[in-house]
Design a protein around this motif. Structure first.
Motif, PDB file in Angstrom:
ATOM      1  N   ILE A 216      30.440  31.055  49.417  1.00 15.38           N
ATOM      2  CA  ILE A 216      31.172  32.048  50.259  1.00 15.38           C
ATOM      3  C   ILE A 216      30.232  33.357  50.036  1.00 15.38           C
ATOM      4  O   ILE A 216      28.633  33.100  48.558  1.00 15.38           O
ATOM      5  CB  ILE A 216      32.593  32.417  48.699  1.00 15.38           C
ATOM      6  CG1 ILE A 216      33.095  31.054  48.387  1.00 15.38           C
ATOM      7  CG2 ILE A 216      32.856  33.620  48.619  1.00 15.38           C
ATOM      8  CD1 ILE A 216      33.841  31.574  47.544  1.00 15.38           C
ATOM      9  N   TYR A 217      29.998  33.839  51.287  1.00 17.05           N
ATOM     10  CA  TYR A 217      29.374  35.031  51.709  1.00 17.05           C
ATOM     11  C   TYR A 217      29.723  36.387  50.929  1.00 17.05           C
ATOM     12  O   TYR A 217      31.309  36.416  51.608  1.00 17.05           O
ATOM     13  CB  TYR A 217      28.299  35.146  52.012  1.00 17.05           C
ATOM     14  CG  TYR A 217      27.865  33.936  52.313  1.00 17.05           C
ATOM     15  CD1 TYR A 217      25.595  34.524  51.940  1.00 17.05           C
ATOM     16  CD2 TYR A 217      27.595  32.692  52.332  1.00 17.05           C
ATOM     17  CE1 TYR A 217      24.991  33.494  51.942  1.00 17.05           C
ATOM     18  CE2 TYR A 217      26.702  31.828  52.932  1.00 17.05           C
ATOM     19  CZ  TYR A 217      25.156  31.850  52.435  1.00 17.05           C
ATOM     20  OH  TYR A 217      24.139  31.132  52.231  1.00 17.05           O
ATOM     21  N   PHE A 218      29.314  37.458  50.632  1.00 18.11           N
ATOM     22  CA  PHE A 218      30.425  38.491  50.831  1.00 18.11           C
ATOM     23  C   PHE A 218      28.995  40.111  50.658  1.00 18.11           C
ATOM     24  O   PHE A 218      28.165  39.785  50.087  1.00 18.11           O
ATOM     25  CB  PHE A 218      30.929  38.764  49.191  1.00 18.11           C
ATOM     26  CG  PHE A 218      30.628  39.714  48.016  1.00 18.11           C
ATOM     27  CD1 PHE A 218      29.821  37.798  47.333  1.00 18.11           C
ATOM     28  CD2 PHE A 218      30.083  40.487  47.657  1.00 18.11           C
ATOM     29  CE1 PHE A 218      29.143  37.982  46.169  1.00 18.11           C
ATOM     30  CE2 PHE A 218      29.163  40.300  46.498  1.00 18.11           C
ATOM     31  CZ  PHE A 218      28.929  39.077  45.900  1.00 18.11           C
ATOM     32  N   LYS A 219      30.053  40.715  51.774  1.00 22.67           N
ATOM     33  CA  LYS A 219      28.658  41.609  52.405  1.00 22.67           C
ATOM     34  C   LYS A 219      29.152  43.556  51.245  1.00 22.67           C
ATOM     35  O   LYS A 219      30.260  43.615  50.882  1.00 22.67           O
ATOM     36  CB  LYS A 219      29.344  42.448  53.663  1.00 22.67           C
ATOM     37  CG  LYS A 219      28.560  43.427  54.251  1.00 22.67           C
ATOM     38  CD  LYS A 219      27.339  42.897  54.298  1.00 22.67           C
ATOM     39  CE  LYS A 219      26.507  44.498  55.273  1.00 22.67           C
ATOM     40  NZ  LYS A 219      24.803  44.587  55.438  1.00 22.67           N
ATOM     41  N   ARG A 220      27.620  43.438  50.384  1.00 23.90           N
ATOM     42  CA  ARG A 220      27.887  44.375  49.681  1.00 23.90           C
ATOM     43  C   ARG A 220      28.092  46.349  50.311  1.00 23.90           C
ATOM     44  O   ARG A 220      27.669  47.381  49.802  1.00 23.90           O
ATOM     45  CB  ARG A 220      27.104  44.901  48.863  1.00 23.90           C
ATOM     46  CG  ARG A 220      27.166  43.223  48.677  1.00 23.90           C
ATOM     47  CD  ARG A 220      27.267  43.026  46.747  1.00 23.90           C
ATOM     48  NE  ARG A 220      26.944  44.694  46.331  1.00 23.90           N
ATOM     49  CZ  ARG A 220      26.478  44.460  44.710  1.00 23.90           C
ATOM     50  NH1 ARG A 220      26.258  44.145  44.596  1.00 23.90           N
ATOM     51  NH2 ARG A 220      26.942  45.753  44.035  1.00 23.90           N
ATOM     52  N   GLU A 221      29.399  46.229  50.406  1.00 23.93           N
ATOM     53  CA  GLU A 221      29.975  48.389  50.909  1.00 23.93           C
ATOM     54  C   GLU A 221      30.161  48.950  49.784  1.00 23.93           C
ATOM     55  O   GLU A 221      30.223  50.564  49.921  1.00 23.93           O
ATOM     56  CB  GLU A 221      31.153  47.941  52.045  1.00 23.93           C
ATOM     57  CG  GLU A 221      30.461  47.491  53.486  1.00 23.93           C
ATOM     58  CD  GLU A 221      29.321  48.334  53.990  1.00 23.93           C
ATOM     59  OE1 GLU A 221      29.516  49.963  54.073  1.00 23.93           O
ATOM     60  OE2 GLU A 221      28.053  47.473  54.174  1.00 23.93           O
ATOM     61  N   ASP A 222      30.088  47.594  48.699  1.00 30.58           N
ATOM     62  CA  ASP A 222      30.434  48.803  47.655  1.00 30.58           C
ATOM     63  C   ASP A 222      29.527  49.204  46.594  1.00 30.58           C
ATOM     64  O   ASP A 222      29.496  50.356  46.292  1.00 30.58           O
ATOM     65  CB  ASP A 222      31.080  48.218  46.495  1.00 30.58           C
ATOM     66  CG  ASP A 222      30.092  46.804  46.544  1.00 30.58           C
ATOM     67  OD1 ASP A 222      29.768  46.345  46.840  1.00 30.58           O
ATOM     68  OD2 ASP A 222      29.518  46.444  44.781  1.00 30.58           O
ATOM     69  N   SER A 223      28.609  48.842  47.274  1.00 29.15           N
ATOM     70  CA  SER A 223      27.192  49.927  46.996  1.00 29.15           C
ATOM     71  C   SER A 223      26.968  51.171  47.776  1.00 29.15           C
ATOM     72  O   SER A 223      25.944  51.816  47.198  1.00 29.15           O
ATOM     73  CB  SER A 223      25.947  48.728  47.514  1.00 29.15           C
ATOM     74  OG  SER A 223      25.798  48.698  48.685  1.00 29.15           O
ATOM     75  N   SER A 224      28.329  51.557  48.547  1.00 29.76           N
ATOM     76  CA  SER A 224      27.968  52.940  49.380  1.00 29.76           C
ATOM     77  C   SER A 224      27.696  54.183  47.805  1.00 29.76           C
ATOM     78  O   SER A 224      28.689  53.978  46.733  1.00 29.76           O
ATOM     79  CB  SER A 224      29.205  53.879  50.014  1.00 29.76           C
ATOM     80  OG  SER A 224      29.298  54.333  49.910  1.00 29.76           O
ATOM     81  N   PRO A 225      27.367  55.244  47.454  1.00 31.82           N
ATOM     82  CA  PRO A 225      27.798  55.450  46.301  1.00 31.82           C
ATOM     83  C   PRO A 225      29.208  56.198  46.240  1.00 31.82           C
ATOM     84  O   PRO A 225      29.378  56.696  45.460  1.00 31.82           O
ATOM     85  CB  PRO A 225      26.258  56.733  47.309  1.00 31.82           C
ATOM     86  CG  PRO A 225      25.457  56.407  47.871  1.00 31.82           C
ATOM     87  CD  PRO A 225      26.695  55.973  48.245  1.00 31.82           C
ATOM     88  N   VAL A 226      29.772  56.801  47.721  1.00 32.22           N
ATOM     89  CA  VAL A 226      30.756  56.971  47.523  1.00 32.22           C
ATOM     90  C   VAL A 226      32.382  56.001  46.936  1.00 32.22           C
ATOM     91  O   VAL A 226      33.130  55.802  46.902  1.00 32.22           O
ATOM     92  CB  VAL A 226      32.129  57.632  49.044  1.00 32.22           C
ATOM     93  CG1 VAL A 226      30.440  59.371  48.934  1.00 32.22           C
ATOM     94  CG2 VAL A 226      31.340  57.277  50.102  1.00 32.22           C
ATOM     95  N   GLY A 227      31.416  54.918  46.869  1.00 31.60           N
ATOM     96  CA  GLY A 227      32.024  53.470  46.414  1.00 31.60           C
ATOM     97  C   GLY A 227      33.038  53.052  47.405  1.00 31.60           C
ATOM     98  O   GLY A 227      33.809  51.038  47.139  1.00 31.60           O
ATOM     99  N   SER A 228      32.630  53.071  48.490  1.00 33.40           N
ATOM    100  CA  SER A 228      33.568  51.749  50.129  1.00 33.40           C
ATOM    101  C   SER A 228      33.083  52.605  51.080  1.00 33.40           C
ATOM    102  O   SER A 228      31.793  53.684  51.253  1.00 33.40           O
ATOM    103  CB  SER A 228      35.067  52.690  50.172  1.00 33.40           C
ATOM    104  OG  SER A 228      34.733  53.267  51.146  1.00 33.40           O
TER     105      SER A 228
END
Ligand code: PLP
Length: 433
Positions: A95-107
C-alpha cells in the motif's frame, strides 16, 4: 523504500488537460432557459481560467511564478509506503499513499488556489469570493490571495462554521473575510434566513452567495475550488509526480483510490494515470470513493443540473442528487456536494473509473487504524480512500494476491478533531446513513 521523494526541480512544468483525451465527448454547459450553450460564465470568472476550461491543449504551461510558489511551499510532495499498516493487516498487498496532507493549508486545494489567485491578480481583480464546506478550500484560497495581495471573501457552510471554529481562525490568520452561509450579506442568504432561520447551509447556497457578490462588482471575481475543468487541471501536478515516484519505486499498481466530493482531488491525483488507461497502456482499477450520505456518483442521475442551489450557474451535465439536495451534517464536510465534475462524470459513464460509497462510521474506524499504524491523523475526506484501500488489502489477503494499491492522502485531520471526538465517544449521530 518507505519514502519516495522528488527533488524540487522535478515539480511539473505543465498541467495535464484531460479534455482532448476523454473517451466520450464532454457535454457543454447550457443555459437553463433556452438549452443553448452558455455565455453567462465570463462575468464571474477570470479570463485565464475560462480559456483553460474549454481548452483542447493537452499540456498547459504552469506560470513560472506559480511553479515557484509550489516549490517554496513543499512540492513535490512525498509518496510513502504504508508498511506498518500492511503488517497490521497481514496482507500480501503493498500500500502506497501520496502525501497531499503535507501542504501547509492541510489539503491538496492550494494547488488550484494559487493558480486562480495568480491569474486574478494579473487581470487586475481586487477580490475573489468563494464558498467553502469544511474550510479547506477557504484556507487555501485565503492564503493564495494573501500571497498575491488581493482580498478574499469566503462563504462557509454554516454547519461547518459551527463544527470547525478553528478553520475560521486559520482563514483569518491568512487575512480572509469569513461569513457563515446563509448570511445576511446577500439577497439569497437573507431570503433563506427569513424562511428558515436555523438553516444549516449547503455548498450550493454558499456558491450562490459568493456568485451574487461577484455579479455585483466588476473588480470582484468568483473562484471555485472543485467541479470545473480548470480546477481539475491545476490539481494534475499531484498525479504527474505520483507517476514518476511509482516508476522510481518500480511499481505498477493494480488499484488506484481517491475520495471524491466535486472531483478535484480524484482528478488531480488520477488523471495522468487515467490517460494511460484510456491509451490502453495499463489496466488498473481506478476507484472514486464518496460518502454514503452524499452518493452522487453511485446513486445520482447523469443529467443537466445547476452547480448551485439558486440556479445562478449554467447547467452542467453531471452525476447529481439535485441542486436542492441538503446533505446530512457529516464530518467529511469537503465531500458534501450534490453534483460531480462533468469530466469525472464522463469517465464514470464510459466505465473507465469505478465508484464506491462508504458510511461515516466506517471511515473513522479506518482513520483510527491508519493513525495507529502510519502515525498520521487523516482528514475524514481522505479516510474514505483509506477505508477502500484497507478493504482491498484485506481481499488480497484472502486471495493471496500480491497486488499494489495506491491512494491519495488528500489532507490531514488535525482541524477535524470534533469528528474524531464524536467518533471516539460514540456520538457520531445519525446524520449520515
Ligand atoms: C476538498 C477536499 C476533498 C475533496 O475534493 P473534491 O474536489 O471536492 O473532490 C478531499 N479531501 C480533502 C482533505 C479536501 O479538503
Amino acid at each position: 523504500m518507505y519514502k519516495i521523494e522528488l527533488p524540487s526541480d522535478e515539480t511539473p512544468k505543465e498541467w495535464y488537460n484531460i479534455n482532448p483525451d476523454l473517451p466520450l465527448e464532454l457535454p457543454m454547459p447550457i443555459d437553463s432557459e433556452d438549452g443553448k450553450q452558455v455565455e453567462s460564465l465570463p462575468i464571474i470568472f477570470t479570463q485565464a481560467v475560462l480559456e483553460q476550461e474549454m481548452s483542447m491543449e493537452r499540456y498547459i504551461k504552469i506560470p513560472k511564478e506559480v511553479r515557484e510558489i509550489y516549490q517554496r511551499i513543499g512540492r513535490p510532495t512525498a509518496l510513502y509506503r504504508a508498511k506498518t499498516l500492511e503488517e497490521k493487516l497481514n496482507t500480501p498487498a503493498k500500500i502506497y499513499f501520496k502525501r497531499e496532507d503535507s501542504s501547509p493549508v492541510g489539503s491538496h486545494k492550494f494547488n488550484s488556489a494559487i493558480a486562480q489567485a495568480y491569474y486574478a491578480k494579473k487581470e487586475g481583480v481586487e477580490r475573489l469570493t468563494t464558498e467553502t464546506g469544511a474550510g479547506q478550500w477557504g484556507s487555501a484560497l485565503a492564503l493564495a490571495c494573501s500571497m498575491m495581495g488581493i482580498e478574499c471573501d469566503v462563504y462557509m457552510v454554516k454547519v461547518s462554521y459551527n463544527q470547525k471554529p478553528f478553520r475560521k481562525t486559520v482563514m483569518e490568520t491568512y487575512k480572509g473575510n469569513i461569513y457563515a452561509s446563509p448570511s445576511d450579506n446577500t439577497e439569497v442568504g437573507r431570503k433563506i434566513l427569513k424562511e428558515t432561520p436555523e438553516h444549516p447551509g449547503s455548498l450550493g447556497i454558499a456558491i450562490s452567495e459568493a456568485i451574487e457578490v461577484a455579479l455585483e462588482d466588476e473588480k470582484t471575481k468568483y473562484s471555485l475550488g472543485s467541479v470545473l475543468n480548470h480546477v481539475m487541471l491545476h490539481q494534475t501536478v499531484i498525479g504527474q509526480e505520483l507517476k514518476k515516484q511509482l516508476e522510481i519505486a518500480e511499481e505498477e499498481p493494480d488499484t488506484y483510490i481517491a475520495c471524491v466530493g466535486g472531483g478535484s482531488n480524484f482528478a488531480g491525483s488520477m488523471y495522468p494515470t487515467i490517460k494511460d488507461k484510456i491509451d490502453g497502456k495499463i489496466d488498473a482499477d481506478i476507484i472514486a470513493v464518496e460518502p454514503s450520505s452524499t452518493p452522487s456518483l453511485t446513486q445520482g442521475k447523469y443529467e443537466y443540473d445547476f452547480g448551485d442551489t439558486m440556479g445562478f450557474t449554467p447547467m452542467l451535465k453531471m452525476f447529481t442528487l439535485g441542486h436542492d439536495f441538503v446533505a446530512p451534517s457529516v464530518h467529511a464536510g469537503g465531500l458534501r456536494y450534490h453534483g460531480m465534475s462533468p469530466q469525472v462524470s464522463v469517465l464514470k459513464q464510459a466505465g473507465i473509473i469505478e465508484a464506491r460509497s462508504v458510511h461515516q462510521e466506517e471511515i473513522f474506524k479506518a482513520a483510527q487504524l491508519f493513525a495507529n499504524t502510519e502515525a498520521i491523523i487523516p482528514a475524514p475526506e481522505s479516510s474514505h480512500a483509506i477505508k477502500i484501500a484497507i478493504d482491498e488489502a484485506r481481499k488480497a489477503k484472502e486471495t493471496g494476491e500480491e497486488k499494489t494499491i495506491v491512494f491519495n492522502l488528500s489532507g490531514h485531520g488535525l482541524l477535524d478533531l470534533q469528528g474524531y471526538a464524536d467518533y471516539l465517544s460514540g456520538n457520531l449521530g445519525t446524520g449520515a446513513k
